[in-house]
Scaffold this motif. Structure first.
Motif, PDB file in Angstrom:
ATOM      1  N   THR A  92     -18.436  42.195  24.646  1.00  0.00           N
ATOM      2  CA  THR A  92     -19.848  42.479  24.882  1.00  0.00           C
ATOM      3  C   THR A  92     -20.440  41.347  25.706  1.00  0.00           C
ATOM      4  N   TYR A 102     -20.845  35.967  25.884  1.00  0.00           N
ATOM      5  CA  TYR A 102     -19.685  36.858  25.796  1.00  0.00           C
ATOM      6  C   TYR A 102     -19.182  36.826  24.351  1.00  0.00           C
ATOM      7  N   SER A 108     -14.707  51.518  23.716  1.00  0.00           N
ATOM      8  CA  SER A 108     -13.944  51.501  22.460  1.00  0.00           C
ATOM      9  C   SER A 108     -12.667  52.311  22.650  1.00  0.00           C
ATOM     10  N   ARG A 109     -11.539  51.725  22.308  1.00  0.00           N
ATOM     11  CA  ARG A 109     -10.248  52.380  22.495  1.00  0.00           C
ATOM     12  C   ARG A 109      -9.703  52.973  21.205  1.00  0.00           C
ATOM     13  N   TYR A 140     -10.275  41.707  20.826  1.00  0.00           N
ATOM     14  CA  TYR A 140     -10.086  43.156  20.741  1.00  0.00           C
ATOM     15  C   TYR A 140      -8.702  43.530  21.254  1.00  0.00           C
ATOM     16  N   THR A 182     -16.536  38.958  21.373  1.00  0.00           N
ATOM     17  CA  THR A 182     -15.562  39.996  21.059  1.00  0.00           C
ATOM     18  C   THR A 182     -15.005  39.722  19.674  1.00  0.00           C
ATOM     19  N   LYS A 241     -23.969  44.947  28.350  1.00  0.00           N
ATOM     20  CA  LYS A 241     -22.826  45.811  28.620  1.00  0.00           C
ATOM     21  C   LYS A 241     -21.738  45.566  27.576  1.00  0.00           C
ATOM     22  N   GLN A 242     -21.052  46.652  27.223  1.00  0.00           N
ATOM     23  CA  GLN A 242     -19.931  46.527  26.295  1.00  0.00           C
ATOM     24  C   GLN A 242     -18.745  47.324  26.811  1.00  0.00           C
ATOM     25  N   GLY A 243     -17.567  46.756  26.642  1.00  0.00           N
ATOM     26  CA  GLY A 243     -16.358  47.455  27.050  1.00  0.00           C
ATOM     27  C   GLY A 243     -16.161  48.718  26.232  1.00  0.00           C
ATOM     28  N   PRO A 263     -15.160  45.689  21.122  1.00  0.00           N
ATOM     29  CA  PRO A 263     -14.806  45.322  22.507  1.00  0.00           C
ATOM     30  C   PRO A 263     -15.708  44.214  23.035  1.00  0.00           C
TER      31      PRO A 263
END
Length: 225
Positions: A91, A82, A112-113, A168, A84, A108-110, A89
């Motif tokens: 990952t 994991y 992007s905001r 993040y 970040t 997987k990656q969260g 974000p």
């Protein structure tokens, strides 16, 4: 277990390093270490007969928070990875410690905001009132003009042995970084960046040190422009 007291230290903290976490896989002991507030991962293979830690290279950002956990600690040496950072974000990936040629497989990656294009994360050091060096992270444009004209928000905590490591933050990214602001995270005393002593050095009558540290970072930002 037989009564021997011939202990071997597999990790010894020092003025720059503290143990952030540990986990077992089938054949490896995995240590996550904070060294100068930078995450490092080390592995130990007891089957070699030598409990010596080896640095593990991971395909993650230099200034990122990294956590490893076993997929199945009884059956394999595969670990979840994991990672970040302030601009990336969370990952999730997989890595097989038993394969020396293996690289981290990103799964997987969260989402992007905010747009992090052109942003950079750097680490700097300030000197507090009593001479102690205080690290801090700076997030802002990679092409920042050091002319004193950059609006800057500082954040710090300094409590309960909790280290402030890269994470993040969509709100800061959207409301501040994407509008050209600079964000600074100060690793002041009272937290856990360098282990219990870093926390204990700013307790009770010594609490003023946390504020001295924060002010020192502000002065350093001014002097750097």
């Amino acid at each position: 277990m037989a009564g021997s007291r011939d202990f071997r230290a597999v990790f010894v903290p020092d003025a720059h390093s503290s143990l952030d976490g540990w986990a077992w896989t089938k054949n490896y002991l995995v240590l996550t270490v904070l060294h100068d507030v930078r995450h490092q991962v080390r592995t130990i293979n007891p089957s070699t007969g030598v409990w010596e830690a080896q640095d593990l290279e991971l395909s993650v950002e230099d200034l990122a928070t990294v956590t490893l956990g076993p997929v199945d600690s009884r059956e394999s040496d595969v670990v979840w990875v994991y990672a970040t950072s302030f601009i990336t974000p969370l990952t999730v990936g997989l890595l097989d410690l038993a394969d020396p040629r293996a690289t981290t497989e990103m799964l997987k990656q969260g989402p992007s905001r905010f747009d992090s294009t052109g942003l950079a994360v750097t680490q700097h050091w300030a000197t507090s009132a009593d001479g102690t060096r205080i690290p801090y992270f700076q997030i802002g444009s990679a092409d920042l003009d050091l002319d004193g004209s950059n609006p800057t928000v500082m954040h710090g905590y300094g409590g309960f042995e909790i280290p402030l490591t890269p994470a993040y933050d969509a709100i800061t990214g959207l409301a501040w970084l994407s509008r050209g602001g600079v964000y600074v995270v100060a690793n002041i005393r009272g937290g856990g960046e360098f282990g219990p002593a870093w926390h204990q050095s700013a307790l009770r009558e010594k609490r003023v040190r946390a504020y001295d540290d924060f002010a020192a970072v502000a002065r350093d930002l001014v002097s750097r422009g």
